[in-house]
Design an enzyme around this catalytic site. Structure first.
Site, PDB file in Angstrom:
ATOM      1  N   SER A   1     -30.713  90.972  35.860  1.00  0.00           N
ATOM      2  CA  SER A   1     -31.607  91.971  36.437  1.00  0.00           C
ATOM      3  C   SER A   1     -30.807  93.159  36.973  1.00  0.00           C
ATOM      4  O   SER A   1     -29.992  93.718  36.242  1.00  0.00           O
ATOM      5  CB  SER A   1     -32.426  91.280  37.535  1.00  0.00           C
ATOM      6  OG  SER A   1     -33.618  91.927  37.758  1.00  0.00           O
TER       7      SER A   1
ATOM      8  N   ASP B   1     -39.601  86.490  29.458  1.00  0.00           N
ATOM      9  CA  ASP B   1     -39.404  87.548  30.464  1.00  0.00           C
ATOM     10  C   ASP B   1     -40.339  88.732  30.166  1.00  0.00           C
ATOM     11  O   ASP B   1     -40.210  89.381  29.132  1.00  0.00           O
ATOM     12  CB  ASP B   1     -37.929  87.996  30.420  1.00  0.00           C
ATOM     13  CG  ASP B   1     -37.542  88.887  31.595  1.00  0.00           C
ATOM     14  OD1 ASP B   1     -38.444  89.470  32.230  1.00  0.00           O
ATOM     15  OD2 ASP B   1     -36.330  89.000  31.872  1.00  0.00           O
TER      16      ASP B   1
ATOM     17  N   HIS C   1     -38.681  85.853  33.923  1.00  0.00           N
ATOM     18  CA  HIS C   1     -37.455  86.531  34.344  1.00  0.00           C
ATOM     19  C   HIS C   1     -36.567  85.634  35.221  1.00  0.00           C
ATOM     20  O   HIS C   1     -35.350  85.660  35.126  1.00  0.00           O
ATOM     21  CB  HIS C   1     -37.866  87.796  35.099  1.00  0.00           C
ATOM     22  CG  HIS C   1     -36.727  88.647  35.537  1.00  0.00           C
ATOM     23  ND1 HIS C   1     -35.804  89.166  34.653  1.00  0.00           N
ATOM     24  CD2 HIS C   1     -36.351  89.071  36.775  1.00  0.00           C
ATOM     25  CE1 HIS C   1     -34.914  89.878  35.327  1.00  0.00           C
ATOM     26  NE2 HIS C   1     -35.210  89.827  36.609  1.00  0.00           N
TER      27      HIS C   1
HETATM   28  N1  COA Z   1     -48.054  76.350  48.051  1.00  0.00           N
HETATM   29  C1  COA Z   1     -47.100  76.711  48.933  1.00  0.00           C
HETATM   30  N2  COA Z   1     -45.759  76.618  48.698  1.00  0.00           N
HETATM   31  C2  COA Z   1     -45.388  76.119  47.515  1.00  0.00           C
HETATM   32  C3  COA Z   1     -46.309  75.728  46.532  1.00  0.00           C
HETATM   33  C4  COA Z   1     -47.710  75.850  46.830  1.00  0.00           C
HETATM   34  N3  COA Z   1     -48.657  75.493  45.954  1.00  0.00           N
HETATM   35  N4  COA Z   1     -45.620  75.283  45.458  1.00  0.00           N
HETATM   36  C5  COA Z   1     -44.298  75.394  45.753  1.00  0.00           C
HETATM   37  N5  COA Z   1     -44.165  75.899  46.993  1.00  0.00           N
HETATM   38  C6  COA Z   1     -42.921  76.161  47.708  1.00  0.00           C
HETATM   39  C7  COA Z   1     -42.053  74.925  47.735  1.00  0.00           C
HETATM   40  O1  COA Z   1     -42.411  74.097  48.833  1.00  0.00           O
HETATM   41  C8  COA Z   1     -40.655  75.515  47.906  1.00  0.00           C
HETATM   42  O2  COA Z   1     -40.434  75.851  49.255  1.00  0.00           O
HETATM   43  P1  COA Z   1     -38.914  76.017  49.808  1.00  0.00           P
HETATM   44  O3  COA Z   1     -38.257  77.124  48.993  1.00  0.00           O
HETATM   45  O4  COA Z   1     -39.068  76.386  51.244  1.00  0.00           O
HETATM   46  O5  COA Z   1     -38.226  74.685  49.601  1.00  0.00           O
HETATM   47  C9  COA Z   1     -40.766  76.822  47.107  1.00  0.00           C
HETATM   48  O6  COA Z   1     -42.177  77.111  46.962  1.00  0.00           O
HETATM   49  C10 COA Z   1     -40.130  76.633  45.743  1.00  0.00           C
HETATM   50  O7  COA Z   1     -40.217  77.814  45.012  1.00  0.00           O
HETATM   51  P2  COA Z   1     -40.209  77.743  43.444  1.00  0.00           P
HETATM   52  O8  COA Z   1     -40.498  79.084  42.922  1.00  0.00           O
HETATM   53  O9  COA Z   1     -41.111  76.647  43.025  1.00  0.00           O
HETATM   54  O10 COA Z   1     -38.739  77.305  43.122  1.00  0.00           O
HETATM   55  P3  COA Z   1     -38.107  77.146  41.686  1.00  0.00           P
HETATM   56  O11 COA Z   1     -37.163  75.995  41.754  1.00  0.00           O
HETATM   57  O12 COA Z   1     -39.128  77.166  40.604  1.00  0.00           O
HETATM   58  O13 COA Z   1     -37.265  78.507  41.553  1.00  0.00           O
HETATM   59  C11 COA Z   1     -35.904  80.187  42.549  1.00  0.00           C
HETATM   60  C12 COA Z   1     -36.079  78.699  42.270  1.00  0.00           C
HETATM   61  C13 COA Z   1     -34.611  80.359  43.317  1.00  0.00           C
HETATM   62  C14 COA Z   1     -35.796  80.944  41.234  1.00  0.00           C
HETATM   63  C15 COA Z   1     -37.126  80.708  43.337  1.00  0.00           C
HETATM   64  O14 COA Z   1     -37.316  79.929  44.465  1.00  0.00           O
HETATM   65  C16 COA Z   1     -37.002  82.120  43.807  1.00  0.00           C
HETATM   66  O15 COA Z   1     -36.475  82.401  44.859  1.00  0.00           O
HETATM   67  N6  COA Z   1     -37.526  83.068  43.017  1.00  0.00           N
HETATM   68  C17 COA Z   1     -37.419  84.464  43.294  1.00  0.00           C
HETATM   69  C18 COA Z   1     -36.039  84.884  43.012  1.00  0.00           C
HETATM   70  C19 COA Z   1     -35.927  86.318  42.744  1.00  0.00           C
HETATM   71  O16 COA Z   1     -35.791  87.104  43.642  1.00  0.00           O
HETATM   72  N7  COA Z   1     -35.991  86.630  41.448  1.00  0.00           N
HETATM   73  C20 COA Z   1     -35.928  87.962  41.003  1.00  0.00           C
HETATM   74  C21 COA Z   1     -34.595  88.366  40.639  1.00  0.00           C
HETATM   75  S1  COA Z   1     -34.674  90.044  40.208  1.00  0.00           S
END
Ligand code: COA
Length: 372
Positions: A152, A318, A347
């Site tokens: 990104s 993506d 993405h």
């Molecule tokens: N209701 C509320 N919370 C929920 C949920 C629901 N139905 N389903 C999942 N969650 C919560 C989980 O409890 C977990 O909480 P925690 O982080 O406090 O432990 C969190 O959501 C998990 O997020 P998720 O997106 O499912 O994780 P993942 O393993 O699929 O993805 C990452 C990991 C690091 C990619 C993701 O967490 C993330 O941060 N994404 C954004 C990253 C970003 O900035 N990307 C852009 C780059 S330009």
């Protein structure tokens, strides 16, 4: 998991100024960074890892004093025996200029006023970020980079590195990124910025530390989170599930949230707890201004001037930086190679699909004799 620490260095001294691409200057410049592994005697085994919009210098390991605490955002990629093997490489991850994780940005104190810059922080560009990283690497004694990589916004920095410092960059691995930010991405960034600015607590960006447009920043993140994933991943994860089920008595209850609503609200609040609204605006603008051709020539000419071998990685699902853009990047780079991550995660797959990414990175570094 290795124990790491975030370091901090002052890069300007004795009245020096950093002149930014937008014309303004900084008289004080702190850079936060982490390193993993050891710089060799030839000072040529460094790998630069560049983070994305809301990332930080904490790319790997867990921080000193936080045993078992949050792992770095690319921990499965960096470490002993991993794709960026710290037994061989000296990996550096700096926090970018304009961010709120230790490098000078809108939350830093403006030496001219003694108060946080806030919205008066000068506009910065990806080229400014790269110039600051170059100064940091010089300070650390790095002579050349085996590779510079990131997803990104991190990939945008990798591209600029190959153009701005070709003698230092032996290869680049831009992942799910852009040679110039597309109108599609700019549009999404703009509605995220509007969400922040329409929050009554925005006050033109003049909010006290800890306060501010929390609802707006949360909404900005929720908009972004949808663009980071895909319809298939949402279907599989959430389907049409509601928190209290779908019985007739709760079917039309708006408080009975869909799981996807609950997920987005949670992700929004999670970002509010760790990020700053002025910073979000400053960095999304830097992304929108990103265009490797700007002031240099056509995109084709600029890409064809890059001498280093490049591994351009696309992600099948993506919607932000689609695979055709990544293929075009690889086609335009004289020594470009295209590889794909097959994923339904959208993405964000560059932060999830570590096995596929590791295989591509290893093969690329080996092919070009950069893994020794
Ligand atoms: N209701 C509320 N919370 C929920 C949920 C629901 N139905 N389903 C999942 N969650 C919560 C989980 O409890 C977990 O909480 P925690 O982080 O406090 O432990 C969190 O959501 C998990 O997020 P998720 O997106 O499912 O994780 P993942 O393993 O699929 O993805 C990452 C990991 C690091 C990619 C993701 O967490 C993330 O941060 N994404 C954004 C990253 C970003 O900035 N990307 C852009 C780059 S330009």
């Amino acid at each position: 998991m290795e124990v790491t620490a975030t370091h901090s260095v002052e890069l300007l001294g004795g009245g020096e100024l950093l002149r930014l691409e937008g014309g303004r200057t900084l008289s004080q410049l702190t850079v936060a960074y982490e390193t993993y592994g050891t710089l060799n005697a030839a000072r040529d085994n460094a790998v630069l890892v560049c983070h994305a919009l809301t990332g930080s210098a904490h790319a790997a390991g867990h921080l000193e004093g936080h045993p078992g605490g949050a792992a770095g955002w690319w921990d499965p990629m960096i470490g002993s025996g991993k794709a960026f093997d710290t037994d061989r490489f000296f990996v550096v991850c700096p926090n970018i200029l304009g961010s709120c994780y230790g490098t000078t940005g809108p939350v830093s104190t403006d030496p001219a006023t003694g108060r946080p810059y806030g919205p008066s922080f000068p506009p910065v560009t990806v080229r400014d970020m790269v110039r600051v990283q170059h100064a940091l690497l010089r300070r650390l004694g790095v002579r050349s980079l085996r590779t510079v990589t990131g997803g990104s916004l991190g990939g945008m920095q990798a591209l600029e590195w190959a153009i701005m410092y070709p003698d230092m960059v032996r290869s680049l691995i831009p992942i799910a990124t852009a040679a110039s930010h597309s109108p599609w991405c700019i549009g999404l960034n703009e509605i995220a910025r509007q969400a922040i600015m329409l929050d009554p607590a925005w006050h033109g960006g003049e909010y006290p530390p800890g306060a501010g447009p929390h609802a707006g920043l949360s909404l900005a993140r929720q908009i972004a989170m949808i663009s980071y994933r895909s319809d298939r991943s949402f279907n599989l994860r959430f389907a049409r599930d509601r928190q209290q089920g779908n019985l007739p008595e709760v079917r039309c209850d708006p408080d009975n949230l869909f799981q996807v609503e609950s997920y987005l609200h949670y992700q929004g609040m999670k970002l509010v707890a760790r990020f700053d609204a002025n910073t979000y605006i400053a960095i999304t603008r830097a992304m929108d201004w990103h265009d490797i051709g700007y002031g240099r020539g056509t995109l084709e000419d600029v890409l064809s001037s890059v001498r280093s071998p490049a591994l351009c990685v696309g992600i099948t699902s993506d919607v932000l930086y689609p695979v055709h853009e990544q293929r075009a990047l690889a086609d335009g780079l004289p020594r470009g190679m295209y590889r794909e991550i097959d994923s339904l995660h959208g993405h964000d797959a560059f932060l999830i699909e570590f096995e596929q990414l590791t295989a591509h990175v290893r093969a690329f570094l080996k092919t070009h004799g950069l893994d020794g």
